[in-house]
Every structure is written in C-alpha cells, then in structure tokens.
Design a protein around this motif. Structure first.
Motif, PDB file in Angstrom:
ATOM      1  N   SER A 166     -12.824  92.986  67.743  1.00 15.99           N
ATOM      2  CA  SER A 166     -11.998  93.983  68.442  1.00 15.99           C
ATOM      3  C   SER A 166     -12.885  95.024  69.145  1.00 15.99           C
ATOM      4  O   SER A 166     -13.858  95.523  68.572  1.00 15.99           O
ATOM      5  CB  SER A 166     -11.065  94.687  67.454  1.00 15.99           C
ATOM      6  N   LEU A 167     -12.531  95.322  70.381  1.00 12.99           N
ATOM      7  CA  LEU A 167     -13.234  96.352  71.151  1.00 12.99           C
ATOM      8  C   LEU A 167     -12.389  97.624  71.296  1.00 12.99           C
ATOM      9  O   LEU A 167     -12.669  98.467  72.164  1.00 12.99           O
ATOM     10  CB  LEU A 167     -13.592  95.824  72.554  1.00 12.99           C
ATOM     11  N   ALA A 168     -11.383  97.771  70.445  1.00 10.43           N
ATOM     12  CA  ALA A 168     -10.502  98.951  70.522  1.00 10.43           C
ATOM     13  C   ALA A 168     -11.260 100.260  70.282  1.00 10.43           C
ATOM     14  O   ALA A 168     -11.005 101.254  70.984  1.00 10.43           O
ATOM     15  CB  ALA A 168      -9.346  98.804  69.535  1.00 10.43           C
ATOM     16  N   PRO A 169     -12.192 100.319  69.305  1.00 18.67           N
ATOM     17  CA  PRO A 169     -12.924 101.592  69.144  1.00 18.67           C
ATOM     18  C   PRO A 169     -13.696 101.989  70.398  1.00 18.67           C
ATOM     19  O   PRO A 169     -13.718 103.167  70.788  1.00 18.67           O
ATOM     20  CB  PRO A 169     -13.862 101.301  67.961  1.00 18.67           C
ATOM     21  N   GLU A 170     -14.335 100.990  71.004  1.00 20.58           N
ATOM     22  CA  GLU A 170     -15.062 101.295  72.238  1.00 20.58           C
ATOM     23  C   GLU A 170     -14.100 101.745  73.349  1.00 20.58           C
ATOM     24  O   GLU A 170     -14.404 102.644  74.139  1.00 20.58           O
ATOM     25  CB  GLU A 170     -15.853 100.072  72.701  1.00 20.58           C
ATOM     26  N   ARG A 171     -12.900 101.074  73.431  1.00 26.08           N
ATOM     27  CA  ARG A 171     -11.911 101.493  74.426  1.00 26.08           C
ATOM     28  C   ARG A 171     -11.488 102.939  74.197  1.00 26.08           C
ATOM     29  O   ARG A 171     -11.372 103.729  75.144  1.00 26.08           O
ATOM     30  CB  ARG A 171     -10.698 100.577  74.369  1.00 26.08           C
ATOM     31  N   ASP A 172     -11.248 103.288  72.924  1.00 26.67           N
ATOM     32  CA  ASP A 172     -10.842 104.664  72.639  1.00 26.67           C
ATOM     33  C   ASP A 172     -11.936 105.652  73.009  1.00 26.67           C
ATOM     34  O   ASP A 172     -11.658 106.743  73.556  1.00 26.67           O
ATOM     35  CB  ASP A 172     -10.487 104.797  71.149  1.00 26.67           C
ATOM     36  N   ASP A 173     -13.170 105.269  72.714  1.00 28.45           N
ATOM     37  CA  ASP A 173     -14.283 106.160  73.079  1.00 28.45           C
ATOM     38  C   ASP A 173     -14.373 106.322  74.604  1.00 28.45           C
ATOM     39  O   ASP A 173     -14.593 107.434  75.114  1.00 28.45           O
ATOM     40  CB  ASP A 173     -15.597 105.610  72.536  1.00 28.45           C
ATOM     41  N   LEU A 174     -14.187 105.204  75.322  1.00 25.43           N
ATOM     42  CA  LEU A 174     -14.253 105.280  76.779  1.00 25.43           C
ATOM     43  C   LEU A 174     -13.084 106.083  77.356  1.00 25.43           C
ATOM     44  O   LEU A 174     -13.238 106.810  78.346  1.00 25.43           O
ATOM     45  CB  LEU A 174     -14.270 103.872  77.372  1.00 25.43           C
ATOM     46  N   ASN A 175     -11.880 105.941  76.750  1.00 26.15           N
ATOM     47  CA  ASN A 175     -10.750 106.754  77.195  1.00 26.15           C
ATOM     48  C   ASN A 175     -11.012 108.246  76.976  1.00 26.15           C
ATOM     49  O   ASN A 175     -10.676 109.083  77.828  1.00 26.15           O
ATOM     50  CB  ASN A 175      -9.474 106.334  76.467  1.00 26.15           C
ATOM     51  N   SER A 176     -11.604 108.569  75.841  1.00 27.13           N
ATOM     52  CA  SER A 176     -11.954 109.972  75.605  1.00 27.13           C
ATOM     53  C   SER A 176     -12.970 110.464  76.627  1.00 27.13           C
ATOM     54  O   SER A 176     -12.873 111.597  77.131  1.00 27.13           O
ATOM     55  CB  SER A 176     -12.512 110.122  74.181  1.00 27.13           C
ATOM     56  N   LEU A 177     -13.926 109.593  76.949  1.00 31.36           N
ATOM     57  CA  LEU A 177     -14.917 109.962  77.956  1.00 31.36           C
ATOM     58  C   LEU A 177     -14.253 110.162  79.324  1.00 31.36           C
ATOM     59  O   LEU A 177     -14.573 111.109  80.052  1.00 31.36           O
ATOM     60  CB  LEU A 177     -15.988 108.875  78.035  1.00 31.36           C
ATOM     61  N   ALA A 178     -13.296 109.276  79.662  1.00 32.46           N
ATOM     62  CA  ALA A 178     -12.607 109.396  80.951  1.00 32.46           C
ATOM     63  C   ALA A 178     -11.828 110.704  81.026  1.00 32.46           C
ATOM     64  O   ALA A 178     -11.847 111.397  82.053  1.00 32.46           O
ATOM     65  CB  ALA A 178     -11.678 108.199  81.156  1.00 32.46           C
ATOM     66  N   TRP A 179     -11.118 111.047  79.927  1.00 30.95           N
ATOM     67  CA  TRP A 179     -10.380 112.319  79.924  1.00 30.95           C
ATOM     68  C   TRP A 179     -11.330 113.503  80.053  1.00 30.95           C
ATOM     69  O   TRP A 179     -11.033 114.486  80.756  1.00 30.95           O
ATOM     70  CB  TRP A 179      -9.562 112.440  78.640  1.00 30.95           C
ATOM     71  N   SER A 180     -12.461 113.411  79.390  1.00 26.32           N
ATOM     72  CA  SER A 180     -13.439 114.506  79.472  1.00 26.32           C
ATOM     73  C   SER A 180     -13.981 114.648  80.890  1.00 26.32           C
ATOM     74  O   SER A 180     -14.108 115.764  81.432  1.00 26.32           O
ATOM     75  CB  SER A 180     -14.591 114.260  78.491  1.00 26.32           C
ATOM     76  N   LEU A 181     -14.295 113.499  81.504  1.00 24.34           N
ATOM     77  CA  LEU A 181     -14.793 113.554  82.883  1.00 24.34           C
ATOM     78  C   LEU A 181     -13.713 114.057  83.842  1.00 24.34           C
ATOM     79  O   LEU A 181     -14.001 114.796  84.786  1.00 24.34           O
ATOM     80  CB  LEU A 181     -15.277 112.170  83.312  1.00 24.34           C
ATOM     81  N   GLY A 182     -12.451 113.637  83.620  1.00 23.40           N
ATOM     82  CA  GLY A 182     -11.366 114.137  84.460  1.00 23.40           C
ATOM     83  C   GLY A 182     -11.185 115.639  84.320  1.00 23.40           C
ATOM     84  O   GLY A 182     -10.969 116.354  85.318  1.00 23.40           O
ATOM     85  N   PHE A 183     -11.269 116.129  83.082  1.00 18.37           N
ATOM     86  CA  PHE A 183     -11.154 117.575  82.847  1.00 18.37           C
ATOM     87  C   PHE A 183     -12.316 118.317  83.518  1.00 18.37           C
ATOM     88  O   PHE A 183     -12.126 119.375  84.134  1.00 18.37           O
ATOM     89  CB  PHE A 183     -11.141 117.847  81.345  1.00 18.37           C
TER      90      PHE A 183
END
Length: 532
Positions: A166-183
């Motif tokens: 499963s790559l779900a943890p990595e997806r969650d980490d990348l989503n958090s990174l995307a939100w941080s970059l968007g902010f």
C-alpha cells in the motif's frame, strides 16, 4: 475605445500574477520532485525487502514442495515490517497449479495486471544469462487507493511470487505537502498584493500630487508649485513641473499685460476718435445734402468722403463693441420679445422687405435683449444679401427636444455657398476669404460681433452649406437668457457708446445724426464678411 483600469489596479494585478506564476512554478517543481523521491524510496524499500525475504525463505522449501509448504512460505514472507501481502503460484510442478495467498481478503492473484504476469514469465537470457527472470513492478489504483504490485520467478524451479504494498501513507504525506505548498502559494500572492499596494502608494502618491497640481494649473491657478522630495526620477519630474509652471506663469502674465495694453489702446483710440468722428459725420451729412449744388467735378469726391466717413465711423463703433466683449463689460437689457415681430422690424428698418422672405409664426416669445438680437439679425441677413444674393429666407422654429427650450433662426441665401477652407473661419475677426482682396466695404467684424452677442445670451451660431446650394447660418437662443437686466443708468451708458451702424449690404438707410431719434433699436455695426 475601452477604458483601461487604474494604474494602481494594474500594478497590483501584475504583482499578483507574477507572484502567482512564480509560487505555482516553484511549488509544482518542489511537489513533483518530492513525490518522485518519496514514491521511489517507498517502492525500492518494499521491493528490496520482498526480494531479500523471498530469497531467504525459498531456500528452505523441499524439492517437491506442496501447497502447505508454499502457504507456510507465503505467511513467513508476509510477516514483515513493510506490511505487504504475498501470493505464491507453483506452476512448475507436474501436478495441479497451486496458488496460495498470505491474506486472501487483501491480495489475490486476479488483482495482478495481465501485463505484469506476462513480463514475469518472460525469459531474458540475452540480457542476463545468470538471471533470466527479473523483478517487475507496477503502480495501480484499487478502490481509489494507490498500491505497488511487484512480481518475479524464483530460480531453479521455484514458485512465482507477487507482492502488494500500500502506498496510502506516501499519498497522505504528499497530500499534506500539496496543501502546505498551496497555503504557501496563497500567502505569497497575498504578500505580493500587499507589497504591490505599498509600492503603488509610494509611486502613485507623487503622481497624484502632480496630477492635482496640473489640474489646478489648468484651472488658471498659475502660482501652483510642488514641494520637491528626494532625488529620484519623481523628484526630477517635480522640478521639471515647477519650472514649466513658472515659465507658463511668466508667459501668461506677459501675454495678459500685452493683451490688456492692446485692449486699452483700442478702447482709448476708439473713444478718442468718437468726438472728431461725430463732427466729421455731421459735416459730411451737410456736404451730402448740398451735393446737387456742387461742381460736378467735386461731387464724386464728396460722395467718396461721405461713404468712407460712414465706413470709418462704423469701424470705430465696432471696435468699441469688441472691446466691451473682450473686457467682459457688455451687458444685456432683457425683455419679452416676439421673435417674428423682431425679425420683421429688423428687415423693415433696413428696407430689405423686397429681398428677404420670412417664415415665422407670431407668438414665439423669448426673453432676450432686443437690441442685441437686432444686431445679430442685421449682420446675418446683411451678410447673406451681400455675399449670397436675394432672395434670402429667414425661418423661425422652436426646439424642445431632449429637454431643450430654444428658438432656432435660420438665414439661408441662394448664393454659391461658402468654400470648405473658409467655413471654419467665417466668425474670425478681420478674416478675409481672398487675400487678393484685402479691402472690402466691411470691416470683417460683423459676424464675430453677432457670435459674441449670441454667446452673451447663452446661444450659438453655426454656418453650413445647404445640399442644393447656398449658405445657411443657424442661430440658436434659449427662451430665457437667464440674466438679470442691467439698471437704467447702465443701459443708457451702454447705448450711448453704440450708434446705428448698419451692415454694409442692401439698401441701408441714412445714418442718423446725434440729434435724430433712431427708427429702431440701436445696433452695433454689422459688416458682412467676404466669405465667398
């Protein structure tokens, strides 16, 4: 033409767009680099651990391994810290194919893509003869979640093994990174907007001060100056503006002084000429009455003296009238006037009844200055008779369109019309249509005086050529001039300076002497211009 937004808005928009493009570009590059690094690291860790664990447990299998042996191997391989599941397929033995899953509820063989199965079973002896089967992997999405599926053949007749990570943890980490970059991008845009506002304020405040000063300068406040601040380009612009304003004030002051001196000269000259002109006019009238008894050789000279004296007298009166307009001392005596009666009186007083057609209904009443209206009519009709020829047609109408309440008088002749190059100058003072004929019977002031009288009423005069030929002068006057009447003393003082100097066209009645009562309202001179 579409109006552009304000400079402040354009500066803020440009700053915001630049910041947005820069922030999105940096954030996008950072996100994709980080994503590739995270997924590659997770993928390599899972596949390396799978390969190592598979190799460690494959050596413990008996030569003729059963499904139970494979099940035990699958459980042992799946017991790892990477949380991946395993499927083992024994398709090399002579018996039936044995397929075992470490957790059938999570990972089954039918979840493995067909392309991956084909790649796993394909021998590649030409690349690596010692290892003809390679480890292959593929990223898939199952029920909306990302997974990594890998597969390989165990050497020396071993089973085929597949793993699901499963790559779900990595997806969650990348989503958090995307939100941080968007902010961070939003903060960068907001910061750029605030910075643009501050920069625009710093830049535009001096520009606004300069704009206000230029507006005051345009309103006639020539003493307007700006305080010079700093030593940058805006300060240099401020110094240039102050220098230009000072130069303009000096030139306007010089021009005003010269204009005032010219007006005083013309007024003084006209006033000084009035006394001798009165005496000369009286003497010429006496000579005119005795012309029949004079020597035939002298009579033409007497007639020439009489005509030129009248012309000079008209010129003096016109100059005095122009001086009053320039000095803004011309006044009006308002009265309710029937326009048709006024037109008829003007024509009758000058013996133009046979040469002028009038189309005017009685009852069109306007509050105007009858004397100045007579001056306007005399000049327009006289000009038409002199340069256009009879019959001249005078039309009176009313205009109440678009909330207006005006009286419109049109004077049309049957002449050749006005040349197009002359048309813009017909109301200019002393303008002559032909340079080869600088001398004419008129002074070239009649139409300009008529225009000034129209402006005094709040009206306007325009000239055009009729489609069928001939010139048309249109006089528009408001129903009520809206100015209080001058006092009786002012009216007498104003009328004292104006004699009945008729336009030099048509049958002109004899000019009255100082003791004769006027046959109509006194009118200033109305010479027709040489416009055709």
């Amino acid at each position: 033409m579409r109006k552009l937004p304000s400079l402040r808005l354009r500066l803020v928009t440009v700053f915001a767009l630049v910041a947005l493009v820069a922030a999105v570009s940096v954030s996008g590059i950072a996100y994709w680099l980080t994503r590739d690094a995270v997924l590659t690291r997770a993928q390599n860790a899972a596949l390396n651990d799978f390969r190592k664990s598979l190799g460690d447990h494959a050596g413990a299998l008996p030569e003729n391994a059963t499904c139970d042996d494979l099940r035990g191997m699958a459980a042992a391989v799946a017991n790892n810290t990477m949380n991946y599941q395993v499927v083992l397929v024994d398709d090399q033995s002579e018996g039936p194919i044995c397929t075992v899953e470490s957790d059938p509820t999570v990972f089954k063989l039918d979840m493995v893509p067909t392309a991956l199965i084909e790649a796993v079973h394909e021998r590649r002896d030409d690349d690596t003869p010692d290892a003809p089967y390679h480890l292959y992997w593929q990223r898939v999405s199952l029920d909306g979640d990302p997974y990594l599926i890998g597969g390989t053949r165990v050497l020396e007749g071993g089973p085929t093994a597949y793993t699901l990570t499963s790559l779900a943890p990595e997806r969650d980490d990348l989503n958090s990174l995307a939100w941080s970059l968007g902010f961070a991008t939003a903060l960068a845009v907001i910061g750029s907007v605030l910075l643009a506002q501050a920069a625009a304020t710093m830049v535009l405040r001096p520009v606004q001060r300069l704009s206000d000063a230029a507006q005051r300068l345009g309103e006639g406040r020539l003493d307007t100056r700006l305080e010079v601040r700093g030593a940058d380009e805006l300060a240099h612009l401020t110094r240039t503006f102050n220098s230009a304003a000072e130069s303009l004030e000096r030139q306007v002051r010089d021009l005003s002084n010269r204009e005032a001196a010219s007006r005083r000269f013309v007024a003084d000259m006209s006033h000084e000429l009035r006394t001798p002109m009165t005496a000369i006019t009286a003497m010429t009238e006496v000579l005119e009455e005795e012309v029949d008894s004079l020597d035939p050789m002298i009579a033409p000279a007497v007639q020439l003296v009489v005509s030129e004296t009248r012309r000079l007298n008209d010129l003096v009166e016109n100059l005095m009238e122009v001086t009053r307009f320039d000095a803004r001392t011309a006044q009006m005596v308002l009265d309710d006037v029937d326009i048709a009666d006024q037109v008829t009186a003007c024509i009758d007083a000058r013996a133009w009844l046979d040469a002028v057609e009038v189309a005017a209904e009685r009852g069109v009443i306007a509050r105007l200055d009858p004397r100045r209206l007579d001056v306007i009519l005399a000049n327009l009709i006289g000009n038409a008779l002199k340069h256009g020829g009879s019959p001249v047609r005078v039309t009176v109408t009313e205009d109440t369109r678009d909330g207006r309440d005006e009286v419109v008088l049109e004077v049309a002749d049957r002449g050749p019309g006005i040349p197009e190059d002359v048309l813009p100058h017909v109301f200019d003072r002393f303008y002559k249509a032909s340079a080869s004929r600088p001398r004419s019977d008129g002074s070239g002031l009649g139409l300009s005086i008529a225009l000034e009288n129209a402006h005094l009423h709040g009206g306007e005069i325009s000239a055009r050529n009729a489609p069928g030929g001939g010139a048309v002068f249109t006089l528009r006057l408001p129903r009520d001039a809206g100015q209080p009447g001058e006092t009786e003393a002012d009216a007498e003082a104003d009328a004292e300076c104006v004699t009945e100097a008729e336009p030099d066209a048509g049958d002109v009645p004899r000019q009255r002497t100082a003791t004769e009562p006027p046959t109509t309202a006194p009118a200033s001179g109305g010479e027709g211009k040489e416009t055709r």
